[in-house]
Design an enzyme around this catalytic site. Sequence first.
Site, mmCIF file in Angstrom:
data_model
loop_
_atom_site.group_PDB
_atom_site.id
_atom_site.type_symbol
_atom_site.label_atom_id
_atom_site.label_comp_id
_atom_site.label_asym_id
_atom_site.label_seq_id
_atom_site.Cartn_x
_atom_site.Cartn_y
_atom_site.Cartn_z
ATOM 1 N N GLY A 1 46.161 18.064 69.253
ATOM 2 C CA GLY A 1 46.591 18.211 70.535
ATOM 3 C C GLY A 1 45.422 17.649 71.458
ATOM 4 N N GLY A 2 44.468 16.997 70.849
ATOM 5 C CA GLY A 2 43.269 16.686 71.542
ATOM 6 C C GLY A 2 43.606 15.662 72.798
ATOM 7 N N LYS B 1 47.731 8.152 76.116
ATOM 8 C CA LYS B 1 47.408 8.908 75.132
ATOM 9 C C LYS B 1 46.399 8.112 73.996
ATOM 10 C CE LYS B 1 50.561 12.893 75.408
ATOM 11 N NZ LYS B 1 51.337 13.537 74.518
ATOM 12 N N LYS C 1 53.823 32.981 70.004
ATOM 13 C CA LYS C 1 52.178 32.800 69.763
ATOM 14 C C LYS C 1 51.999 33.998 68.746
ATOM 15 C CE LYS C 1 50.237 30.962 73.963
ATOM 16 N NZ LYS C 1 49.582 31.122 75.012
#
Length: 309
Positions: free
Chosen positions: A11-12, A45, A134
């Site tokens: 997810g950089g 991206k 989570k």
Amino acid sequence: MASKSKVLVVGGTGYLGKRIVKASLAQGHPTYVLQRPEIGLDIDKLQMLMSFKELGAKLIEGSFSDHQSLVDAVKQVDVVICAMSGSSLRSQLKLVDAIKEAGNVKRFLPSEFGMNPARMGHALEPGRVPFAEKMEVRKAIEGANIPFTYVSANCFGGFFVGNLSQMGPLTPPKGKVTIYGDGNVKAIFLDEDDIAAYIIKTIDDPRTLNKTVYLRPSENILTHRELIGIWEKLTGKQLEKSTISSDDFLASMKDMDYGVQVAVGHLYHIFYEGCLTNFELEEGEEEEASKLYPEVNYTRMDEYLKRYL
């Protein structure tokens, strides 16, 4: 001197992920970024990934629809940090499976970085959903005996500070501001670059192994009124203030779409309930980042707000 851990950021290209990549490089870690085919024709991206390469990061191809590609990616590093968000939270379960099979990861930091979900089991619907997801990921991590660090970073400045925590635009209000309740409940605000710096500090630190790390820098623990007051001092102008009760605030959720309802619920817990500051850390289980890493010169909120002048 021990070598720096090799870090894989998943997810950089995201809001926090890009900062984590840069912080990892800045702190001298060999840094890898997962390049997923799912970005498709998203040129922004792709260009961001290319800019990471220019800074010294390495790109590793991998897909959440290809288990072996994730295993192969994970085998190249020591630490995995996931910065995926929103609807992607549960997909981390596939990453957990890959880390378990690879068997070499010394630390995994799943995508948390906000309120500690372990303290939010009482959260209002639908805002409880991301906390529950989570916690599902945490259960899988701990069930697989994967070494972890959970990071609770509280309120991101871009979403809570620039707009003085108002619903709507992310820029400061021009003339009027709404105060939640009496406005005297403490919250915690951070610059996103500081969040990334603290995250990277934890990854090779034995003091943070299998613990939750809270980001609670003392000068950034502020009430809603104090945050508004900082902006008024910077601008030299007083805002017209009104207050809204907890009942009226929650009633406003009724006709809102799902995403806004989630945001309203979280604002309620922060500014009415005080969920970020109404507890003490559990000794042996939880740590506070600014005490562990006093060398981090974190951004105070008067400096953060100056960018909006």
